[in-house]
Scaffold this active site. Structure first.
Site: not given
Lengths: 453, 453
Positions: A83, A85, A149, A176, A324, A423
C-alpha cells in the site's frame, strides 16, 4: 548483496525518498491530491521497469495501482500486495525531522511510511527491476498496490470481486510486517483481526457552564470514563459478554513452543520506558500481543482541550476504540457485541451512538505449504539462518479476504523492526533492512519457481 | 425605564456591540491584542463619561481598567467590579450566528460575552453615564474592570494588594450572575468555590502501533478512564479522601426554606433534553447546584481525534477536571487532596503529573447588611416585587478576596438568565435584562446613599 543492488542502491533510495515526500495520508480528505500523486508515482515506476497493463484503477475510494509481467503462462504467478497510503503524522511536534522530508540518521530512513509500507512495498518494485534487468525473473508477477490500507482497505474487496479474472495467481506476497532482527530473521504466520469502533455520548443538548449546572447534569465526559473503564476487569479481561466465546485455545505444548522465540523482556521494557510488565493475567508479553485479543482506546476527546481552563460541561464526548481479534473471532460479530454492550451500559441521561469504522479477520498461515517453504529457503540463503515463524499482533485485514475471494494464501515477508515506530512519530526503516529485503524477495522467486516445478 | 435610558438605548446597544465584537478571550495567548483592545475600549468609555484617574493598569497578566468619580469624600463609595475577558467560543460550529458578530434575535443579543460579562458589566458604565448626565449620582464610584476572570483572576490579588490605598470603598457591586426571571427577580447570596486541575498521564515513551503492542502496554487513555471513573461512587459521592470533611451541613429548616424558591424541574429537564434528574443521592436539583460540591471533567483528550481511524496507543492522555466547592472547603486544600489521591490511584506503568490551574473560595453573603437592604429596595422599586435570595452554583473567586484583602462585602446584582448559555455556543443576553439592569443599578445608588446616611 547482489552486484546489481550494490551498484544501484543510491538511486533506489533516492527514488524511495521521492515517494516518501508525498504525504499520502488516507484517513484525511485534505490529502486527496497526494493520494493521487503517490498512485501516479507507483504506476510510473512499474511502467519504467517494463510491467505491462499498468493501470491506476479507480474505486469508490482511493485508486489501486495494478501492473503485471506474464513471462510464461505455464510458470507460477506471484501477486505482490502493498500500500502507498500512510498513517497521519501527528503528533507532528514529536518528530525530530519533518515526517515528509526523509532524513538518514544512523543507517535509518526517518519518514512517515518509511517502514509502513512505502519502504517495504518499494523493495518489491526494486526486486522486480533487478530481475528484469538481469533476466532472472522466474515467475510471472502481478502488482496490486492499494491506497486504503490504513483505513481498513474499505474498497479493495469490491475491486477484487470485480477484477477476479485478472487477479488469478498462485500466491500473494506481502511485506507489511516485521522481523525479529537482522540477526534473527522471522516470518509472520499469524495476524490479529481488528474491529475499530467509534462511540459518541450526548448528555445535555448544549454545552453548559459547570458552575451553574455542575452536580445536576450527567456529564458525558464523566460518563464516557465510566463506560470505558468498565470494559476490562482488574485482571485485564474484556467484559463484553460473549467476547471470548470463539477465541482459539492454544495448547500448552504450542504455547511452550512459541515461548522459545527469542525475546528480551527487560530490553522491551527499557525501550518503551515501562516500569513493569502489563496485560491480561495468565499470559506472557508475547502471548498478549499475538494469541490474545485486546481492547484499546485509540482516541478520546470532548470538552475544552485548549490552553488554560474552561469551565464547561460539554454536550458531547467521543472515543475511538479498537479491538484486536484472534482466531476464530469474526470482526462483524465482535463489532455487534461491542455495540450492544455499550448501548446496554450507558448510564441514565446519556444518549449513545456507536459506529463501526472498519474491521478485519484474524489470520493464521499454514507453515507446511510450498509458499512457506520457498520463503523459508529464501531467508535461509539471504541471512545464513532459518527464519523463525511468529504471530504478529497487527492486522492486515486483506489477507483473510485474499483467501476468501481468490483462494490464495499469503506469505508475509516483513523486514521492519519493532523499533521502526510505525504509526508513531519518528517512523524509520533501516537501509540495511531495505536492501536485504530486496535480496530476499529475489530469492523467494527463485526458490518458489524451483519448488513449483 | 427612565426617560434617559429610553432615549439612549439604541446608542447603548450599539456601543455594547462594539465591545462584543472584540474577541477578548483570556485563556488563549493568540487573543492578546484583543485583550488590549477591550481594555482600551473600557478606559475610553470611562473617560468619555467623565470618570477621573482612568488608567489601564498593567499586571503580570492582562491589565485592569480603573477609573473613579469622587463627588464628596463624605459620601459612601461603591466599587464596581466586572470583567472584559470572555470564554473561548468553541465549539464554534455550534453557533447559529458568529460569536463575535453580535446579532439580535427575539429580543436577545447573541454573542460571546453578551451576558458573561461584557453585557452585564456595561450596564454599570451606562448607569454611571445616566447618573452623571442627570446629576443624580449619590455615591462616589470606583470601577475595577479586569481581564482575567475566566482564567481565575490570577493577577488581581497582587493588583489589589499593591493598590490597596486607592481601592478603599464601602461596598463592591458586581453583575456577573443570574436571576430567576424578569418576573421573579433574585439576588445571589452564595457562590461555590472552584478548584481547576489538569491531569497528564504518560504510558510508553512514544506512540505505539496498537496491533503490535496492544495487550502488553498500559494504554494511558484506558488508564485515564479508570482513574476518572473511580472518582465518584454509584451514589454520585466524590471518593477523594477528606473531600467532604469541611462541607457545611445545612439544617433541615434551612433546606426547607431554600426549597420554596420557585423551580420547575420539568421545564429544566425539557430545556436541556434530560431524560431524568441526575446527581448526588439525597439532594434536590437546586441543592446539587448550590450547597453541594461537585467534580466534573471539563476536557478530555489523547490519541487520534481526527477523521477516520488511527490504530495508536498514545504515549499521553490528558484531562481537565474542576471541582465546585462549598463553605467551608478551601480550594488549596481540595487541590492538594485531589493531587495526592490521583497520584495514589494511578495504575502501574503510568506516570502522572497533576497541575493546579487556579482556584477560588466559596462565599456566602450576609443578608442582614445595609448593602443587601439597598439592593433589595432597588429591585423592589424596579420590578415591583422583592427579590429572592438564592445561592448560585458558579464561582467568582474574587469575592472572597475582596472580603479578605479589602474587608468589603460584595452585592451580586446579576441580571442574566439560566438560558443565557454562558460559556456555551449561542450565549445571549436579553435586551430587556440589559435595560432593566441599568435602571436597577441606578436605584441601588439611590437607596444605598439613603440607608448609609
Amino acid at each position: 548483496m547482489t552486484p546489481y543492488i550494490d551498484q544501484n542502491k543510491d538511486r533506489f533510495l533516492s527514488e524511495l525518498f521521492d515517494l516518501l515526500k508525498i504525504p499520502s495520508v488516507s484517513t484525511d480528505v485534505e490529502y486527496q491530491p497526494d493520494i493521487k500523486k503517490a498512485a501516479a508515482f507507483i504506476a510510473h515506476q512499474l511502467n519504467e521497469i517494463g510491467a505491462d497493463k499498468v493501470e491506476i484503477c479507480q474505486t469508490a475510494g482511493n485508486p489501486v495501482v495494478y501492473g503485471e509481467k506474464i513471462i510464461d503462462p505455464k510458470l507460477p504467478t506471484v501477486m505482490v500486495y502493498g500500500h502507498y497510503d500512510v498513517q497521519p503524522a501527528d503528533p507532528i511536534e514529536l518528530w525530530d525531522s519533518p515526517p515528509f522530508e526523509p532524513t538518514i540518521k544512523n543507517g535509518n530512513i526517518y519518514a512517515r511510511g518509511a517502514s509502513d509500507d512505502k519502504g517495504q512495498m518499494y523493495m518489491h518494485i526494486k526486486a522486480f527491476e533487478s530481475m528484469m534487468k538481469n533476466n532472472t525473473l522466474t515467475c510471472n508477477v502481478k502488482f496490486m498496490i492499494e491506497g486504503e490500507e490504513e483505513i481498513g482497505s474499505v474498497n479493495l474487496g469490491d475491486f477484487i470481486k470485480e477484477r477476479k479474472a485478472d487477479l488469478s495467481a498462485d500466491v500473494i506476497l506481502i511485506s507489511d510486517t516485521g522481523m525479529i532482527s537482522l540477526d534473527t530473521p522471522s516470518i509472520t504466520v499469524g495476524l490479529r483481526g481488528l474491529s475499530y469502533m467509534e462511540v459518541e455520548l450526548t448528555g445535555p443538548n448544549r454545552d453548559l457552564h459547570s458552575g451553574m449546572y455542575g452536580g445536576a447534569v450527567q456529564n458525558p465526559l464523566n460518563a464516557l470514563t465510566e463506560v470505558i473503564a468498565s470494559l476490562k476487569d482488574k485482571d485485564g479481561h474484556i467484559t463484553i459478554p460473549g467476547f471470548y466465546d470463539k477465541v482459539e485455545i492454544i495448547s500448552d505444548a504450542d504455547r511452550a513452543k512459541m515461548a522459545k522465540a527469542p525475546f528480551d523482556l527487560e530490553a522491551y521494557k527499557a525501550a518503551l520506558d515501562l516500569e513493569k510488565e502489563f496485560g491480561e493475567k495468565g499470559y506472557s508479553t508475547n502471548e498478549r500481543t499475538s494469541i490474545r485479543p485486546t481492547l484499546d482506546v485509540n482516541g478520546l476527546w470532548g470538552g475544552y482541550t485548549g490552553e488554560g481552563a474552561k469551565t464547561v460541561i460539554p454536550s458531547k464526548a467521543y472515543a475511538k476504540i479498537s479491538m484486536r481479534l484472534v482466531p476464530h473471532q469474526t470482526w462483524e460479530e465482535i463489532s455487534e457485541l461491542f455495540t450492544k454492550h455499550i448501548e446496554s451500559i450507558v448510564p441514565d441521561g446519556i444518549r449513545v451512538k456507536v459506529t463501526t469504522h472498519h474491521g478485519g479477520m484474524p489470520v493464521v498461515i499454514p507453515t507446511n505449504s510450498v509458499e512457506f517453504e520457498a520463503a523459508n529457503a529464501a531467508y535461509a540463503e539471504a541471512f545464513g539462518k532459518e527464519p523463525i515463524p511468529v504471530r504478529s499482533g497487527g492486522s492486515i485485514p486483506i489477507v483473510a479476504l485474499f483467501k476468501e475471494e481468490l483462494g490464495l494464501d499469503s506469505v508475509m515477508m516483513g523486514f521492519g523492526l519493532d523499533s521502526d515506530a510505525i504509526h508513531s512519530p519518528n517512523e524509520k526503516f533501516g537501509i540495511a533492512n531495505f536492501l536485504k529485503g530486496i535480496e530476499t524477495i529475489e530469492l523467494f522467486y527463485k526458490h518458489y519457481a524451483l519448488l513449483k516445478k
